[in-house]
Design a protein around this motif. Structure first.
Motif, mmCIF file in Angstrom:
data_model
loop_
_atom_site.group_PDB
_atom_site.id
_atom_site.type_symbol
_atom_site.label_atom_id
_atom_site.label_comp_id
_atom_site.label_asym_id
_atom_site.label_seq_id
_atom_site.Cartn_x
_atom_site.Cartn_y
_atom_site.Cartn_z
ATOM 1 N N GLU A 1 0.828 -1.212 0.000
ATOM 2 C CA GLU A 1 0.000 0.000 0.000
ATOM 3 C C GLU A 1 0.864 1.264 0.000
ATOM 4 O OE1 GLU A 1 -3.113 0.147 -0.629
ATOM 5 O OE2 GLU A 1 -3.349 -2.032 -0.637
ATOM 6 N N ALA A 2 1.982 1.224 0.708
ATOM 7 C CA ALA A 2 2.900 2.373 0.690
ATOM 8 C C ALA A 2 3.427 2.610 -0.717
ATOM 9 C CB ALA A 2 4.056 2.142 1.654
ATOM 10 N N THR A 3 3.695 1.531 -1.453
ATOM 11 C CA THR A 3 4.194 1.643 -2.826
ATOM 12 C C THR A 3 3.126 2.228 -3.742
ATOM 13 O OG1 THR A 3 5.624 -0.283 -2.442
ATOM 14 C CG2 THR A 3 5.247 0.370 -4.723
ATOM 15 N N ILE A 4 1.908 1.701 -3.639
ATOM 16 C CA ILE A 4 0.805 2.228 -4.453
ATOM 17 C C ILE A 4 0.594 3.704 -4.144
ATOM 18 C CG2 ILE A 4 -1.675 2.061 -4.897
ATOM 19 C CD1 ILE A 4 -1.442 -0.965 -4.303
ATOM 20 N N CYS B 1 -4.139 4.953 -1.597
ATOM 21 C CA CYS B 1 -3.838 3.658 -0.997
ATOM 22 C C CYS B 1 -4.945 3.271 -0.035
ATOM 23 C CB CYS B 1 -2.496 3.668 -0.277
ATOM 24 S SG CYS B 1 -2.506 4.522 1.313
ATOM 25 N N ASP B 2 -4.910 2.029 0.405
ATOM 26 C CA ASP B 2 -5.778 1.569 1.495
ATOM 27 C C ASP B 2 -5.049 1.914 2.790
ATOM 28 O OD1 ASP B 2 -7.033 0.102 3.530
ATOM 29 O OD2 ASP B 2 -7.661 -1.461 2.141
ATOM 30 N N ASN B 3 -5.390 3.037 3.363
ATOM 31 C CA ASN B 3 -4.650 3.555 4.513
ATOM 32 C C ASN B 3 -4.719 2.635 5.720
ATOM 33 O OD1 ASN B 3 -3.136 5.921 5.659
ATOM 34 N ND2 ASN B 3 -4.837 5.855 7.108
ATOM 35 N N GLU B 4 -5.841 1.947 5.890
ATOM 36 C CA GLU B 4 -5.980 1.067 7.042
ATOM 37 C C GLU B 4 -4.998 -0.102 6.948
ATOM 38 O OE1 GLU B 4 -6.919 -0.452 10.620
ATOM 39 O OE2 GLU B 4 -7.443 1.522 9.817
ATOM 40 N N LYS B 5 -4.865 -0.686 5.755
ATOM 41 C CA LYS B 5 -3.908 -1.781 5.575
ATOM 42 C C LYS B 5 -2.482 -1.305 5.826
ATOM 43 C CE LYS B 5 -6.370 -4.894 2.400
ATOM 44 N NZ LYS B 5 -6.302 -6.087 3.270
ATOM 45 N N LEU B 6 -2.187 -0.100 5.408
ATOM 46 C CA LEU B 6 -0.852 0.454 5.641
ATOM 47 C C LEU B 6 -0.611 0.648 7.137
ATOM 48 C CD1 LEU B 6 0.886 3.284 3.671
ATOM 49 C CD2 LEU B 6 0.989 3.230 6.146
ATOM 50 N N LEU C 1 7.879 3.729 6.494
ATOM 51 C CA LEU C 1 7.898 5.009 7.199
ATOM 52 C C LEU C 1 8.581 6.103 6.380
ATOM 53 C CD1 LEU C 1 8.546 3.794 10.844
ATOM 54 C CD2 LEU C 1 6.405 4.646 9.869
ATOM 55 N N LYS C 2 9.486 5.732 5.480
ATOM 56 C CA LYS C 2 10.067 6.727 4.568
ATOM 57 C C LYS C 2 8.972 7.313 3.665
ATOM 58 C CE LYS C 2 13.770 5.680 2.246
ATOM 59 N NZ LYS C 2 14.525 6.960 2.277
ATOM 60 N N VAL C 3 8.074 6.454 3.185
ATOM 61 C CA VAL C 3 6.954 6.945 2.379
ATOM 62 C C VAL C 3 6.038 7.822 3.223
ATOM 63 C CG1 VAL C 3 4.925 6.280 1.026
ATOM 64 C CG2 VAL C 3 7.047 4.968 0.817
ATOM 65 N N CYS C 4 5.799 7.412 4.465
ATOM 66 C CA CYS C 4 4.960 8.212 5.358
ATOM 67 C C CYS C 4 5.553 9.600 5.588
ATOM 68 C CB CYS C 4 4.765 7.485 6.688
ATOM 69 S SG CYS C 4 3.727 6.005 6.560
ATOM 70 N N LYS C 5 6.892 9.679 5.662
ATOM 71 C CA LYS C 5 7.543 10.988 5.790
ATOM 72 C C LYS C 5 7.311 11.831 4.541
ATOM 73 C CE LYS C 5 11.702 11.366 7.472
ATOM 74 N NZ LYS C 5 13.152 11.132 7.638
ATOM 75 N N GLU C 6 7.458 11.216 3.374
ATOM 76 C CA GLU C 6 7.262 11.934 2.114
ATOM 77 C C GLU C 6 5.832 12.451 1.992
ATOM 78 O OE1 GLU C 6 8.354 9.424 -1.139
ATOM 79 O OE2 GLU C 6 10.329 8.964 -0.310
ATOM 80 N N LYS C 7 4.880 11.658 2.486
ATOM 81 C CA LYS C 7 3.461 12.003 2.362
ATOM 82 C C LYS C 7 2.945 12.788 3.566
ATOM 83 C CE LYS C 7 2.726 9.908 -1.588
ATOM 84 N NZ LYS C 7 2.293 10.669 -2.793
ATOM 85 N N ASN C 8 3.835 13.104 4.487
ATOM 86 C CA ASN C 8 3.475 13.877 5.682
ATOM 87 C C ASN C 8 2.385 13.188 6.510
ATOM 88 O OD1 ASN C 8 4.048 16.090 7.330
ATOM 89 N ND2 ASN C 8 2.320 17.274 6.518
ATOM 90 N N SER C 9 2.449 11.870 6.572
ATOM 91 C CA SER C 9 1.522 11.109 7.407
ATOM 92 C C SER C 9 1.934 11.229 8.872
ATOM 93 C CB SER C 9 1.551 9.633 7.002
ATOM 94 O OG SER C 9 1.004 8.806 8.011
ATOM 95 N N PRO C 10 0.977 11.196 9.809
ATOM 96 C CA PRO C 10 1.323 11.209 11.234
ATOM 97 C C PRO C 10 2.276 10.080 11.632
ATOM 98 C CG PRO C 10 -1.021 11.617 10.945
ATOM 99 C CD PRO C 10 -0.492 11.251 9.591
#
Length: 417
Positions: free
Chosen positions: A197-200, A207-212, A253-262
């Motif tokens: 999901e992080a890749t998608i 993405c399906d945020n819950e699965k991530l 978590l690198k993707v989460c940083k790029e996407k500014n996710s909590p």
């Protein structure tokens, strides 16, 4: 005459001993970083060539061997091809991410980038003989296998994703999404779904945020201390912290940083733990370049040290690990495992085993395709040849220092919490 006979006798006795002694000295002679890198690249080629050349001809499903021992496995043997290509691609991707250039190695990379990208196109094209995502082969294991198509797209997007046509990109995303109808087991499989999901998300913006999120949350819950996570609610003494858990957590978590996710707030904590586990991994390598063979999936061979190579690749080695010494330790393990007689069959495909061919070492889910996980043990090739990892002289690693009586650092260093 007697003196001449005695001299000849002494020479006959001592020359073989001197030769053997020289062989032993050469065996443990420290190679240069350039020699180590050349060895690792040549090994990588030896491993992946049968897979890449076959899928480029759309004949991987036909050419990949089905061996007698595989008849006793419980998993679906039709999935052996998706394992072989996905895992080869994942292991190659750090090296491919360096891109092509005018050097000899850069030109070689260009060749393997093209082979890999064409393989990705064939694997995800419904009209290809090597299409790997058909309804007939769709099982819950799709969660695992899709992750090894997702990972290289995170690591080497400029080489593997950007040049694709819109239709080819659509095929790749459709293939990745086929994991969604299955529920992961409550263990490291959660991270496979999270990674996909992080890749998608990175590639398409959705993405399906819950699965991530659930994969990350659960592993934060399962942290047991001193750089180690449980594989589910319990700890398993194996190398899944290296095969899956720690590198995938960091990539997600690198993707989460790029996407500014909590979730980005977790990255420093997870990185600290990862540094500690890298230190543990280095300390597990004996003075002779062996290590304890413990737990599931030991037939993945050098992938057991994927995490140590990954932390080096991401330039996050803890301060207690010197680049040249870490390289020497990883190369020693690699040669111990991959140069053992019987590692490859007469046609160049990998045999099952840890050291050479050991058929009874196979787990119930192991097929020949799964063995290509070993390419993940060459992640450090993603560092360019002029990085200190390759240019620093090969020093003693921790256990060599200990058992030679050299000075060592305190064992109280700690990075996780």
């Amino acid at each position: 005459m007697i003196l001449i006979k005695r001299t000849l006798f002494i020479l006959v006795i001592t020359l073989p001993l001197l030769c053997n002694s020289q062989k032993e000295n050469n065996k443990f002679k420290k190679a240069t970083g350039a020699e180590d890198r050349a060895y690792a690249i040549k090994l990588m080629q030896k491993i992946v060539d049968p897979v890449l050349y076959a899928i480029n001809k759309e004949s991987l499903d036909k050419d990949l061997p089905r061996k007698p021992w595989e008849a006793t496995r419980k998993a679906d043997i039709r999935l052996t091809t998706i394992q072989a290509f996905g895992r080869s691609l994942s292991g190659l991707s750090p090296w491919l991410s360096l891109g092509e250039d005018d050097t000899k190695e850069g030109k070689l990379r260009k060749k393997y980038i093209e082979l890999s990208r064409i393989g990705l196109i064939h694997a995800t094209d419904p009209n290809s003989n090597d299409y790997m995502f058909s309804e007939e082969t769709k099982t819950y294991e799709r969660i695992v296998h899709n992750a090894y198509f997702a990972y290289p797209l995170l690591i080497a997007p400029e080489q593997l994703w950007d040049p694709l046509t819109p239709e080819q990109k659509a095929n790749v995303i459709a293939a990745l999404k086929t994991h969604r109808e299955f529920k992961p087991f409550n263990n490291n499989w959660l991270l496979f779904a999270s990674l996909i999901e992080a890749t998608i998300w990175k590639l398409t913006g959705e993405c399906d945020n819950e699965k991530l999120k659930v994969g990350v949350d659960k592993h934060m819950e399962w942290y047991i201390g001193d750089g180690m996570y449980g594989d589910g609610a319990q700890f398993h003494w194996d190398y899944y912290n290296s095969f899956v858990i720690q590198p995938l957590l960091l990539e997600i978590l690198k993707v989460c940083k790029e996407k500014n996710s909590p979730l980005k707030e977790l990255y420093p904590t997870v990185l600290g733990r990862a540094k500690r586990y890298a230190e543990i991994q280095e300390h597990l390598i004996s003075p002779e370049g062996t290590f304890p063979i413990i737990g599931r999936s030991s037939v993945y061979r050098i992938a057991a040290f994927q995490h140590l190579g990954y932390i080096a690749y991401r330039k996050e080695l803890p301060r207690t690990l010197e680049p040249g010494s870490t390289r020497a330790a990883l190369i020693a393990v690699t040669k111990r495992l991959m140069d053992a007689p019987g590692t490859f069959d007469s046609d160049g495909w990998l045999n099952i085993g840890v050291v050479g061919e050991q058929i009874n070492a196979a787990d119930v889910y192991s097929y020949t395709g799964a063995l290509y996980m070993c390419t993940m043990g060459l992640t450090q090739l993603g560092l360019p040849g002029d990085d200190p990892f390759w240019t620093d002289p090969a020093g003693k690693w921790f256990q060599q220092k200990v058992w030679s009586g050299a000075d060592i650092h305190s064992q109280h260093e700690y990075y996780g919490k």
